[in-house]
Design a protein around this motif. Sequence first.
Motif, PDB file in Angstrom:
ATOM      1  N   UNK A 215       0.834  -1.207   0.000  1.00 56.76           N
ATOM      2  CA  UNK A 215       0.000   0.000   0.000  1.00 56.76           C
ATOM      3  C   UNK A 215       0.866   1.254   0.000  1.00 56.76           C
ATOM      4  N   UNK A 216       1.931   1.234   0.798  1.00 56.95           N
ATOM      5  CA  UNK A 216       2.804   2.411   0.909  1.00 56.95           C
ATOM      6  C   UNK A 216       3.504   2.724  -0.407  1.00 56.95           C
ATOM      7  N   UNK A 217       3.613   1.744  -1.289  1.00 59.09           N
ATOM      8  CA  UNK A 217       4.203   2.004  -2.605  1.00 59.09           C
ATOM      9  C   UNK A 217       3.316   2.908  -3.457  1.00 59.09           C
ATOM     10  N   UNK A 218       2.024   2.959  -3.122  1.00 58.95           N
ATOM     11  CA  UNK A 218       1.071   3.728  -3.920  1.00 58.95           C
ATOM     12  C   UNK A 218       0.552   4.967  -3.191  1.00 58.95           C
ATOM     13  N   UNK A 219       1.049   5.237  -1.995  1.00 62.37           N
ATOM     14  CA  UNK A 219       0.483   6.308  -1.171  1.00 62.37           C
ATOM     15  C   UNK A 219       1.317   7.579  -1.181  1.00 62.37           C
ATOM     16  N   UNK A 220       2.232   7.702  -2.144  1.00 66.85           N
ATOM     17  CA  UNK A 220       3.017   8.925  -2.293  1.00 66.85           C
ATOM     18  C   UNK A 220       3.402   9.073  -3.754  1.00 66.85           C
ATOM     19  N   UNK A 221       3.422  10.292  -4.231  1.00 71.77           N
ATOM     20  CA  UNK A 221       3.861  10.578  -5.593  1.00 71.77           C
ATOM     21  C   UNK A 221       4.284  12.036  -5.680  1.00 71.77           C
ATOM     22  N   UNK A 222       4.759  12.439  -6.846  1.00 72.09           N
ATOM     23  CA  UNK A 222       5.215  13.806  -7.092  1.00 72.09           C
ATOM     24  C   UNK A 222       4.316  14.440  -8.136  1.00 72.09           C
ATOM     25  N   UNK A 223       4.001  15.714  -7.930  1.00 72.72           N
ATOM     26  CA  UNK A 223       3.244  16.475  -8.933  1.00 72.72           C
ATOM     27  C   UNK A 223       4.062  17.687  -9.361  1.00 72.72           C
ATOM     28  N   UNK A 224       4.168  17.842 -10.669  1.00 70.53           N
ATOM     29  CA  UNK A 224       4.806  19.023 -11.245  1.00 70.53           C
ATOM     30  C   UNK A 224       3.676  19.910 -11.766  1.00 70.53           C
ATOM     31  N   UNK A 225       3.498  21.069 -11.148  1.00 69.19           N
ATOM     32  CA  UNK A 225       2.360  21.936 -11.453  1.00 69.19           C
ATOM     33  C   UNK A 225       2.851  23.312 -11.859  1.00 69.19           C
ATOM     34  N   UNK A 226       1.964  24.042 -12.528  1.00 69.22           N
ATOM     35  CA  UNK A 226       2.274  25.410 -12.917  1.00 69.22           C
ATOM     36  C   UNK A 226       2.171  26.327 -11.705  1.00 69.22           C
ATOM     37  N   UNK A 227       3.108  27.257 -11.596  1.00 71.37           N
ATOM     38  CA  UNK A 227       3.085  28.255 -10.530  1.00 71.37           C
ATOM     39  C   UNK A 227       2.614  29.604 -11.032  1.00 71.37           C
ATOM     40  N   UNK A 228       2.173  29.658 -12.311  1.00 72.35           N
ATOM     41  CA  UNK A 228       1.675  30.910 -12.868  1.00 72.35           C
ATOM     42  C   UNK A 228       0.378  31.279 -12.161  1.00 72.35           C
ATOM     43  N   UNK A 229       0.324  32.495 -11.651  1.00 69.48           N
ATOM     44  CA  UNK A 229      -0.868  33.013 -10.963  1.00 69.48           C
ATOM     45  C   UNK A 229      -1.241  32.163  -9.742  1.00 69.48           C
ATOM     46  N   UNK A 230      -0.242  31.527  -9.123  1.00 64.07           N
ATOM     47  CA  UNK A 230      -0.484  30.727  -7.931  1.00 64.07           C
ATOM     48  C   UNK A 230       0.188  31.379  -6.728  1.00 64.07           C
ATOM     49  N   UNK A 231      -0.479  31.364  -5.558  1.00 64.47           N
ATOM     50  CA  UNK A 231       0.149  31.924  -4.350  1.00 64.47           C
ATOM     51  C   UNK A 231       1.184  30.971  -3.790  1.00 64.47           C
ATOM     52  N   UNK A 232       2.456  31.179  -4.100  1.00 63.07           N
ATOM     53  CA  UNK A 232       3.511  30.254  -3.683  1.00 63.07           C
ATOM     54  C   UNK A 232       4.333  30.799  -2.524  1.00 63.07           C
ATOM     55  N   UNK A 233       3.935  31.939  -1.949  1.00 63.12           N
ATOM     56  CA  UNK A 233       4.635  32.508  -0.792  1.00 63.12           C
ATOM     57  C   UNK A 233       6.114  32.757  -1.063  1.00 63.12           C
ATOM     58  N   UNK A 234       6.424  33.098  -2.307  1.00 62.09           N
ATOM     59  CA  UNK A 234       7.800  33.415  -2.639  1.00 62.09           C
ATOM     60  C   UNK A 234       8.702  32.216  -2.796  1.00 62.09           C
ATOM     61  N   UNK A 235       8.135  30.980  -2.803  1.00 62.89           N
ATOM     62  CA  UNK A 235       8.964  29.792  -2.919  1.00 62.89           C
ATOM     63  C   UNK A 235       9.243  29.404  -4.360  1.00 62.89           C
ATOM     64  N   UNK A 236       8.635  30.060  -5.324  1.00 63.70           N
ATOM     65  CA  UNK A 236       8.800  29.647  -6.711  1.00 63.70           C
ATOM     66  C   UNK A 236      10.120  30.094  -7.298  1.00 63.70           C
ATOM     67  N   UNK A 237      10.749  31.124  -6.705  1.00 62.42           N
ATOM     68  CA  UNK A 237      12.012  31.661  -7.228  1.00 62.42           C
ATOM     69  C   UNK A 237      11.909  32.057  -8.688  1.00 62.42           C
ATOM     70  N   UNK A 238      10.720  32.467  -9.094  1.00 62.25           N
ATOM     71  CA  UNK A 238      10.533  32.909 -10.465  1.00 62.25           C
ATOM     72  C   UNK A 238      10.343  31.794 -11.461  1.00 62.25           C
TER      73      UNK A 238
END
Length: 486
Positions: A215-238
């Motif tokens: 189960x733990x093999x399927x309970x985590x993954x990575x998402x690559x998302x757009x940061x355009x017009x998203x509130x990233x609290x300054x973590x996007x570094x542009x």
Amino acid sequence: MPDTNSEQYLLNEQVSFVQHALPGLDAGMYELQVNQQIFQSDGKTPISGEAYSNSYTFAVTADRFSLSSPGSVISSIFPNDNASGEFSNVLPHVVFKKETFPWTRYPTIDEPYTPPQPGKDVDADVPTWLWVLLLDEDDQAAFPALTNSITVCTTGDLFPIAAYSGSKIPANTYSYFYDATDLADLEPGQLTTDTINVVDIPMGLFWQLAPSVEDLELMAHVRVVSLINQPTNGDSNGEPTGSFSIVFGNRLPNTQRKTKAYLVSLEGLEAFLPQANGSIPSNPPATATDTIRLAVLANWTFFSTGQPATFVHTLESLNGCTPGSGVSASNTNIRLPYDGTNKVVAGAFNMGYVPLNETMRTAEKNVAWYRGPLVPYSNAGAAPLKLPITSPDAATVFDPTTGMLDTSYAAAWTIGRMVALQDTSFSTGLYNWKKGLGQQVNNNVENTVMMQHFNVLPPVTLQGARTHTAAPLGSIFKQTVLKLKQ
């Protein structure tokens, strides 16, 4: 309309799912062995006694039983802390800023995959060491020994007393160092006096709720998302995109229950985890009457209201209709209550209008009507506005029945302008158009000045005059210099 020819538009809609993001080196101790051999000039015959060897020990440190800086690790949680809503059909989860964090450690005793050759990827599913545990009062009723509360202790309290005499772990309680005989399992930088948060779970309940390694093999993954017009609290570094790792729970919240969520570590607890079919582990180190102690890295509380939390039922409740009764409400407007006798004001309130304080451009104080842009009735009789509208004031309507201004259209115009300017393709096009229009105005003014002072006319025909053709730019400059010299 979005600019379909712009890559920016596609980037705004892009979400990529990645199986996992494994770190270059897992957390733990490492030994680097360096060997050097000197050969003769033929490059094949080693020189006797000219072999050198040395070894270096180093450690890769990472959070283990607590988060040293939660704000730099966790991006968000869902549901939010103290949230209330219809959460009975969603799996609570934690979003991490560090994409490799869910795989820096493992729930298995041995490394769950064979490290690939440099430049190669791991195709196999890799289990995460993190788990979102959910508990509520029903669990406490079924297992009276469960307190659902966080216990503050030290890292030393994870060891059995036989391994560390200063441990205060309760009897018949197992944890990460259940088979330790000394403190050798502590990593560099970890002390037995480090303060941590733990939760003690009856083993019988743990076997009902805990995920298996599969189960733990399927309970985590990575998402690559757009940061355009998203509130990233300054973590996007542009950067236009960002990578976030997500760890899910494996249990749906119960309705009408206050649920406590715990982000816990399952590092090295393979022997206690259920089998792939959900049954208890074979030959477990503990019995169902024992307790397992888990380190809590984060915790929060939320309330799942169940199906009545839907928008329709909430709207019906606001309008005096019993949710699910099938009886239509007499008025489905979201409105303020009014107990006065003024029929005009009562009609305005029933239509969803609210009186709001307004500060005029002349600094005068005023009260104006406002309502939202959506109404559940026909509005065909309303006086149409004259287009184009150049400012919010041009969309303000005077209500002669109350002598008040109606700012609803003005607010809608302002919202529309803000939404339009938020679209990068539209705002860029608007800027270029305004810039070009300004340049055109400047050119016309310059042509007029030249015509009036230097007798240089643009290529137009003036009534009652002969046709003039604009001179080349170089000729204009020469004529201008000659005029200035005269």
